[in-house]
Design a protein around this motif. Structure first.
Motif, short mmCIF file in Angstrom:
data_model
loop_
_atom_site.label_atom_id
_atom_site.label_comp_id
_atom_site.label_asym_id
_atom_site.label_seq_id
_atom_site.Cartn_x
_atom_site.Cartn_y
_atom_site.Cartn_z
N ASP A 3 0.82 -1.21 0.00
CA ASP A 3 0.00 0.00 0.00
C ASP A 3 0.86 1.27 0.00
OD1 ASP A 3 0.80 -0.57 2.62
OD2 ASP A 3 -1.06 0.13 3.53
N ILE A 4 1.97 1.26 0.71
CA ILE A 4 2.86 2.40 0.73
C ILE A 4 3.55 2.56 -0.62
CG2 ILE A 4 4.99 3.33 1.74
CD1 ILE A 4 4.02 2.12 4.41
N PHE A 5 3.99 1.45 -1.20
CA PHE A 5 4.63 1.49 -2.51
C PHE A 5 3.68 2.09 -3.54
CE2 PHE A 5 5.60 -0.30 -6.66
CZ PHE A 5 6.96 -0.10 -6.77
N GLU A 6 2.43 1.61 -3.54
CA GLU A 6 1.45 2.13 -4.50
C GLU A 6 1.16 3.61 -4.28
OE1 GLU A 6 -2.01 -0.36 -4.46
OE2 GLU A 6 -0.96 -2.02 -5.41
N ALA A 7 1.07 4.04 -3.04
CA ALA A 7 0.80 5.45 -2.76
C ALA A 7 1.96 6.33 -3.25
CB ALA A 7 0.59 5.65 -1.26
#
Length: 89
Positions: free
Chosen positions: A81-85
């Protein structure tokens, strides 16, 4: 929980094997993998499942960074989720 593992460095034999072996030792499952070599530089991105990892995610991040340094590579582990954000336009 899923995590994204990125690996970058000068290409040589055994990078995929070494990184995947290290992940397997921590009980991390590789779900998807993409790699390429461009002008002598190796780049790899993996989607992994870390729910059964035998280390807390923060420790896995540190261990994989240390393994990367030993191998002359940059290895980063980030929650999906952090990577995608971070990569959203």
């Amino acid at each position: 929980m899923k995590a994204i593992v990125t690996v970058v460095g000068k290409d040589r034999v055994g990078i995929i094997a070494s990184v995947c072996t290290a992940l397997a030792n921590y009980n991390v499952n590789v779900l998807d993998i993409s790699q390429t070599v461009m002008q002598g530089y190796f780049t790899m991105m993996m989607v992994t499942e870390v729910s059964m990892c035998n280390l807390p995610l923060g420790e896995l991040v540190t261990k994989m960074e240390e393994i990367g340094k030993e191998m002359g590579l940059s290895i980063r582990v980030q929650r999906e989720d952090i990577f995608e954000a971070m990569h959203r336009i």
